[in-house]
Write an enzyme that holds these catalytic residues in place. Structure first.
Site, mmCIF file in Angstrom:
data_model
loop_
_atom_site.group_PDB
_atom_site.id
_atom_site.type_symbol
_atom_site.label_atom_id
_atom_site.label_comp_id
_atom_site.label_asym_id
_atom_site.label_seq_id
_atom_site.Cartn_x
_atom_site.Cartn_y
_atom_site.Cartn_z
ATOM 1 N N ASP A 121 -3.108 -4.176 -8.103
ATOM 2 C CA ASP A 121 -3.231 -4.820 -6.777
ATOM 3 C C ASP A 121 -3.428 -3.722 -5.721
ATOM 4 O OD1 ASP A 121 -1.770 -7.608 -5.207
ATOM 5 O OD2 ASP A 121 -2.264 -5.774 -4.140
ATOM 6 N N ASP B 43 -8.154 -8.747 -4.399
ATOM 7 C CA ASP B 43 -7.644 -7.385 -4.600
ATOM 8 C C ASP B 43 -6.689 -7.233 -5.775
ATOM 9 O OD1 ASP B 43 -5.230 -8.392 -3.554
ATOM 10 O OD2 ASP B 43 -4.800 -6.483 -2.576
ATOM 11 N N GLU B 44 -6.602 -8.243 -6.640
ATOM 12 C CA GLU B 44 -5.678 -8.078 -7.767
ATOM 13 C C GLU B 44 -6.197 -8.754 -9.027
ATOM 14 O OE1 GLU B 44 -1.939 -10.329 -7.671
ATOM 15 O OE2 GLU B 44 -2.700 -11.323 -5.878
#
Ligand code: TTP
Ligand code: MG
Length: 409
Positions: free
Chosen positions: A16, A110-111
């Site tokens: 992340d 983002d992860e």
């Protein structure tokens, strides 16, 4: 010796990005490095999307009203979100993840989870693998950091990822799962929202350990089927698999040019690189495409696109480029262009066996061999090791700012 796949201990990593939107802004505006940066809306009812860690020290958090954030941190630099750049960075991160495992499950921009089971021989221990991935993401994104967590379950990997944020790695071996989880607050149980947290706390359950020491029946009584799930998680039990992202409907690469270009002769070499990178994107995911699209953006930001279906599925640069160049002929080229890109769509997993033996095509086989060889060299020695002639000349002019993206159409 045979290995029972089911009973094998899995290795799952979760990555992340740190303060994602704000970090992209700091990367692109170095004068903001070390400063409190808040990304979010600017209207009267705007909220914070995210805050740099410098701003978090003042108590600024995601989803907080912007007005409150500015009261807490009056010196914050407030910026509106720019999703195009965030999406490009997200793609660069996912491209790196896909170099390490075919089983990558993105959860948000983002992860993502990676199933690394059985890859120890290739990349080293989970910690060593996480170290390499973080280094590669840092390089691929031009300096963004991410945190990673690792364990035998998705749940613990995700919690571990947050444990030493920012810029940290936390690996929780199987024998340490319970001692890791049990001191944490019940809000860390996956699926426990504000409402369930309040119910649990009202009954004296503040930590995950307290939930684990109760019983499935008690938890079910409090929260129904969610209670049973939380009880399992509290005991480190989570059999959910990493499900690779099957929703990516197209894979594309595009370049924003620092100086505008004009005319077929100038566009073709950029199209060639875009087709090459699109093809590599397909191959790295084991996919082939039955459709190709060309995208051009004029200097006044008008988007021109043309697409076509291929007579047979393709994953090679030559095939994609041929189709893209054909499309270019049908496009109005009398403008100045600031962006050139290609995308491949109608994707499906490449079925080597059936295709390979039914339709033997020597020219195609040769091209595939060449593509595979180029991929292998790039994999081993990095991006600049091998480029087609046009690539080199163009990139040497340093006029191209790489803006790779996987489109979700
Ligand atoms: P997060 O990963 O939750 O947050 P982050 O990356 O900013 O910070 P960190 O992971 O280091 O704690 O979310 C990723 C991005 O999603 C974030 O940069 C902005 C966006 N986002 C919102 O727009 N609104 C929100 O409420 C949240 C939580 C995130
Ligand atoms: Mg993040």
């Amino acid at each position: 010796m045979t290995t029972d796949k089911k009973s094998r201990i899995r290795v799952i990593l979760h990555g992340d990005m740190d303060a994602f939107f704000a970090a992209v802004e700091q990367r692109d505006r170095p004068e903001l490095v070390g400063k409190p940066v808040v990304v979010g809306g600017t209207g009267a009812r705007a909220v914070v999307s995210t805050a740099s860690y410098e701003a978090r020290r003042f108590g600024v958090r995601s989803a907080m009203p912007m007005r409150l954030a500015l009261r807490k941190c009056p010196d914050a630099v407030v910026l509106p979100p720019d999703f195009e750049r965030y999406r490009a960075a997200s793609e660069q991160m996912l491209d790196v993840f896909h170099r390490y495992s075919p089983l990558v499950e993105p959860l948000s921009l983002d992860e993502a989870f990676l199933d690394m089971t059985g890859a120890e021989g290739l990349f080293g221990s989970p910690r060593e693998t996480a170290r390499r991935i973080r280094r590669d993401v840092f390089e691929a994104t031009g300096g963004l950091t991410l945190s990673m967590g690792g364990s035998a379950t998705k749940y613990v990997a995700k919690v571990a990822c947050d444990f030493q944020k920012p810029d940290g790695i936390t690996i929780v071996p199987q024998e340490e799962v319970l001692s890791f989880l049990h001191p944490l607050p019940v809000s860390r149980l996956w699926g426990a929202g504000e409402k369930s947290r309040k119910i649990l706390e009202a009954r004296g359950f503040y930590t995950i350990g307290q939930v684990a020491r109760s019983s499935k029946k008690i938890m079910e009584g409090l929260l129904g089927s969610l209670g049973a799930q939380l009880f399992e998680l509290a005991n480190g039990i989570d059999s959910r698999e990493v499900v690779p992202d099957r929703d990516a409907k197209s894979i594309g690469k595009e370049f924003t040019l620092e100086t505008d270009i004009r005319g077929r002769e100038e566009i073709l070499p950029v199209l060639q690189i875009a087709a090459d990178k699109t093809a590599r994107g397909l191959r790295s995911k084991g996919l082939e495409a039955s459709g190709v699209r060309v995208k051009l953006k004029t200097d006044d930001f008008r988007l021109l696109t043309r697409q076509t279906n291929l007579s047979r599925p393709a994953d090679s640069a030559a095939q994609l480029f041929e189709a893209a160049a054909g499309l270019l002929e049908k496009m109005p080229l009398e403008y100045n262009f600031r962006l050139v890109g290609t995308a491949a769509f109608n994707l499906k997993p490449k079925n080597k066996n059936i295709q390979g033996c039914l339709f033997k095509d020597p020219a195609r086989e040769k091209q595939e061999k060449l593509d595979r060889a180029m991929d292998a060299v790039r994999e081993k020695f990095g991006e600049p090791a091998l480029r087609r002639g046009t690539d080199e000349a163009l990139l040497d002019r340093s006029e191209i700012k790489n803006k790779t993206s996987t489109e979700k159409s």
